[in-house]
Design a protein around this motif. Structure first.
Motif, PDB file in Angstrom:
ATOM      1  N   LEU A 198       0.951  -1.199   0.140  1.00 32.55           N
ATOM      2  CA  LEU A 198       0.019   0.062  -0.030  1.00 32.55           C
ATOM      3  C   LEU A 198       0.899   1.294  -0.018  1.00 32.55           C
ATOM      4  O   LEU A 198       1.953   1.472   0.647  1.00 32.55           O
ATOM      5  N   VAL A 199       0.506   2.329  -0.475  1.00 30.89           N
ATOM      6  CA  VAL A 199       0.904   3.710  -0.763  1.00 30.89           C
ATOM      7  C   VAL A 199      -0.114   4.526  -0.239  1.00 30.89           C
ATOM      8  O   VAL A 199      -1.192   4.638  -0.902  1.00 30.89           O
ATOM      9  N   ILE A 200       0.080   5.356   1.040  1.00 33.17           N
ATOM     10  CA  ILE A 200      -0.764   6.155   1.543  1.00 33.17           C
ATOM     11  C   ILE A 200      -0.298   7.563   1.650  1.00 33.17           C
ATOM     12  O   ILE A 200       0.622   7.790   2.003  1.00 33.17           O
ATOM     13  N   LEU A 201      -0.922   8.438   0.984  1.00 39.73           N
ATOM     14  CA  LEU A 201      -0.718   9.781   0.539  1.00 39.73           C
ATOM     15  C   LEU A 201      -1.475  10.790   1.530  1.00 39.73           C
ATOM     16  O   LEU A 201      -2.557  10.772   0.927  1.00 39.73           O
ATOM     17  N   SER A 202      -1.062  11.442   2.514  1.00 37.85           N
ATOM     18  CA  SER A 202      -1.931  12.225   3.140  1.00 37.85           C
ATOM     19  C   SER A 202      -0.955  13.623   3.862  1.00 37.85           C
ATOM     20  O   SER A 202       0.078  13.414   4.062  1.00 37.85           O
ATOM     21  N   ASP A 203      -1.714  14.443   4.522  1.00 38.25           N
ATOM     22  CA  ASP A 203      -1.043  15.214   5.261  1.00 38.25           C
ATOM     23  C   ASP A 203      -0.787  14.996   6.791  1.00 38.25           C
ATOM     24  O   ASP A 203       0.077  15.521   7.409  1.00 38.25           O
ATOM     25  N   PHE A 204      -1.718  14.069   7.214  1.00 35.49           N
ATOM     26  CA  PHE A 204      -1.625  13.386   8.514  1.00 35.49           C
ATOM     27  C   PHE A 204      -1.754  14.562   9.495  1.00 35.49           C
ATOM     28  O   PHE A 204      -1.207  14.562  10.703  1.00 35.49           O
ATOM     29  N   MET A 205      -2.677  15.562   9.194  1.00 35.67           N
ATOM     30  CA  MET A 205      -2.783  16.772  10.093  1.00 35.67           C
ATOM     31  C   MET A 205      -3.789  16.701  10.901  1.00 35.67           C
ATOM     32  O   MET A 205      -3.847  17.356  11.909  1.00 35.67           O
ATOM     33  N   ASP A 206      -4.901  15.576  10.799  1.00 39.98           N
ATOM     34  CA  ASP A 206      -5.884  15.365  11.685  1.00 39.98           C
ATOM     35  C   ASP A 206      -5.303  14.443  12.637  1.00 39.98           C
ATOM     36  O   ASP A 206      -4.319  14.113  12.765  1.00 39.98           O
ATOM     37  N   ASP A 207      -6.558  13.772  13.449  1.00 46.36           N
ATOM     38  CA  ASP A 207      -6.335  12.911  14.210  1.00 46.36           C
ATOM     39  C   ASP A 207      -5.778  11.673  13.779  1.00 46.36           C
ATOM     40  O   ASP A 207      -6.208  11.146  12.848  1.00 46.36           O
ATOM     41  N   PRO A 208      -4.368  11.254  13.955  1.00 49.22           N
ATOM     42  CA  PRO A 208      -3.903  10.116  13.291  1.00 49.22           C
ATOM     43  C   PRO A 208      -4.232   8.883  13.692  1.00 49.22           C
ATOM     44  O   PRO A 208      -3.586   7.969  13.431  1.00 49.22           O
ATOM     45  N   ALA A 209      -5.293   8.657  14.689  1.00 42.40           N
ATOM     46  CA  ALA A 209      -5.593   7.259  15.300  1.00 42.40           C
ATOM     47  C   ALA A 209      -5.953   6.356  14.005  1.00 42.40           C
ATOM     48  O   ALA A 209      -5.803   5.210  14.168  1.00 42.40           O
ATOM     49  N   TRP A 210      -6.546   6.983  13.067  1.00 37.24           N
ATOM     50  CA  TRP A 210      -6.600   5.965  11.821  1.00 37.24           C
ATOM     51  C   TRP A 210      -5.531   5.446  11.297  1.00 37.24           C
ATOM     52  O   TRP A 210      -5.524   4.274  10.693  1.00 37.24           O
ATOM     53  N   MET A 227       3.227   8.647   3.298  1.00 40.77           N
ATOM     54  CA  MET A 227       3.996   9.655   3.018  1.00 40.77           C
ATOM     55  C   MET A 227       3.307  10.788   3.414  1.00 40.77           C
ATOM     56  O   MET A 227       1.928  10.951   2.724  1.00 40.77           O
ATOM     57  N   GLN A 228       3.909  11.729   4.175  1.00 37.63           N
ATOM     58  CA  GLN A 228       3.020  12.897   4.384  1.00 37.63           C
ATOM     59  C   GLN A 228       3.361  14.044   3.619  1.00 37.63           C
ATOM     60  O   GLN A 228       4.704  14.240   3.332  1.00 37.63           O
ATOM     61  N   VAL A 229       2.407  14.576   2.955  1.00 38.73           N
ATOM     62  CA  VAL A 229       2.608  15.760   2.043  1.00 38.73           C
ATOM     63  C   VAL A 229       2.322  17.220   2.664  1.00 38.73           C
ATOM     64  O   VAL A 229       1.087  17.170   2.914  1.00 38.73           O
ATOM     65  N   PHE A 240       8.001   5.269   6.469  1.00 38.78           N
ATOM     66  CA  PHE A 240       7.339   6.684   6.479  1.00 38.78           C
ATOM     67  C   PHE A 240       8.383   7.787   5.908  1.00 38.78           C
ATOM     68  O   PHE A 240       9.675   7.843   6.059  1.00 38.78           O
ATOM     69  N   GLY A 241       7.714   8.497   5.209  1.00 36.29           N
ATOM     70  CA  GLY A 241       8.535   9.618   4.478  1.00 36.29           C
ATOM     71  C   GLY A 241       7.647  10.876   4.440  1.00 36.29           C
ATOM     72  O   GLY A 241       6.352  10.885   4.776  1.00 36.29           O
ATOM     73  N   HIS A 242       8.515  12.149   4.072  1.00 34.26           N
ATOM     74  CA  HIS A 242       7.523  13.498   4.057  1.00 34.26           C
ATOM     75  C   HIS A 242       8.145  14.045   2.927  1.00 34.26           C
ATOM     76  O   HIS A 242       9.470  13.986   2.410  1.00 34.26           O
ATOM     77  N   HIS A 243       7.312  14.911   2.148  1.00 30.85           N
ATOM     78  CA  HIS A 243       7.494  15.610   0.868  1.00 30.85           C
ATOM     79  C   HIS A 243       6.877  17.112   1.049  1.00 30.85           C
ATOM     80  O   HIS A 243       5.749  17.122   1.714  1.00 30.85           O
TER      81      HIS A 243
END
Length: 258
Positions: free
Chosen positions: A145-157, A175-177, A236-239
């Motif tokens: 899986l490749v998950i692209l998000s800003d992860f700025m909301d509640d990260p419980a998911w 990957m956090q964008v 985990f990576g960020h961009h």
């Protein structure tokens, strides 16, 4: 670079990579004998190759309204950059014979799937809330899986996703964008902060005084995500959207090849 279309199954079968030598048996043709290896002993040996299979890759791009943010008109929104990364990665994987699909949709190989994915990604629209999450029932055993998000909301998911994935043999990458303004918090004076949905508002008279606390919170969030992904066997990576997308793509290729 990723090596699409060539993933060992740890057993002999059709493929290009060496698997093992085994003693020749009845039914093996003279052409199958590895004469160089056989010359070192009194027996005849056959060189088996490792069976290989295409990866099955699921892509998920957050449609939360927060992804529609850009700090400057000259920069793409986070959603636009995430869509570009997802589409470019899909094209590379499909070209190598992999099976690719949006998470929850059938993963297929071939040119027709490339066109289908392009249409599906372009058609993605913002959700009603600032953040969203992948559907819990969309995971399938042995996916990547490749998950692209800003992860700025509640990260419980993300924690739930990784826990479920680990139990199913599913691996992948988060990957956090982010926009560069979200990376550096370059605000001063009186600023009204408001989420794109309008659900969250904060009126600050001294935005600069919040910078250190914000940057510490961002670093804490990334450390938490990195810890959870490592524990699940993920990456985990960020961009940042002011960087070349080729940098993020190169990193994605490398971790998917690992």
């Amino acid at each position: 670079m990723v090596a699409p279309g060539a993933h060992g199954l740890r057993r002999n079968g059709p493929g290009e990579d060496f698997w093992q030598y085994r003693p020749a048996s009845q039914g093996d043709s003279a052409r199958a004998i590895d004469w160089r290896r056989s010359a070192r002993s009194d027996a005849q040996y056959v060189r088996d190759r490792e069976a290989q299979s295409a990866q099955v890759v699921g892509l998920w791009v957050s449609s939360g309204q927060g992804m529609d943010y850009a700090g400057a008109a000259s920069r793409p929104t986070k959603a636009d950059r995430a869509h570009l990364l997802a589409l470019a990665l899909a094209m590379v994987l499909l070209r190598g014979g992999e099976k690719v699909g949006l998470l929850g949709q059938p993963a297929r190989a071939g040119r027709a799937q490339a066109d289908r994915l392009a249409e599906q990604i372009v058609a993605l629209r913002p959700a009603g809330a600032d953040g969203d999450a992948p559907p819990d029932d969309a995971l399938r055993p042995n996916q990547r899986l490749v998950i692209l998000s800003d992860f700025m909301d509640d990260p419980a998911w993300a924690d739930r996703l990784l826990t479920r994935a680990a139990g199913m043999g599913v691996t992948g990458v988060l990957m956090q964008v982010l926009d560069p303004d979200e990376e550096t918090f370059p605000y001063h004076g009186a600023v009204l902060f408001r989420s794109l949905s309008g659900a969250i508002r904060h009126d600050s008279r001294d935005a600069g005084g919040l910078r250190d606390a914000y940057l510490a919170r961002l670093a804490e969030r990334r450390d938490w995500l990195r810890s959870r992904t490592t524990g699940a066997g993920w990456h985990f990576g960020h961009h940042s959207t002011d960087q070349s997308p080729a940098v993020a793509l190169s990193w994605l290729y490398q971790v998917l090849a690992g």
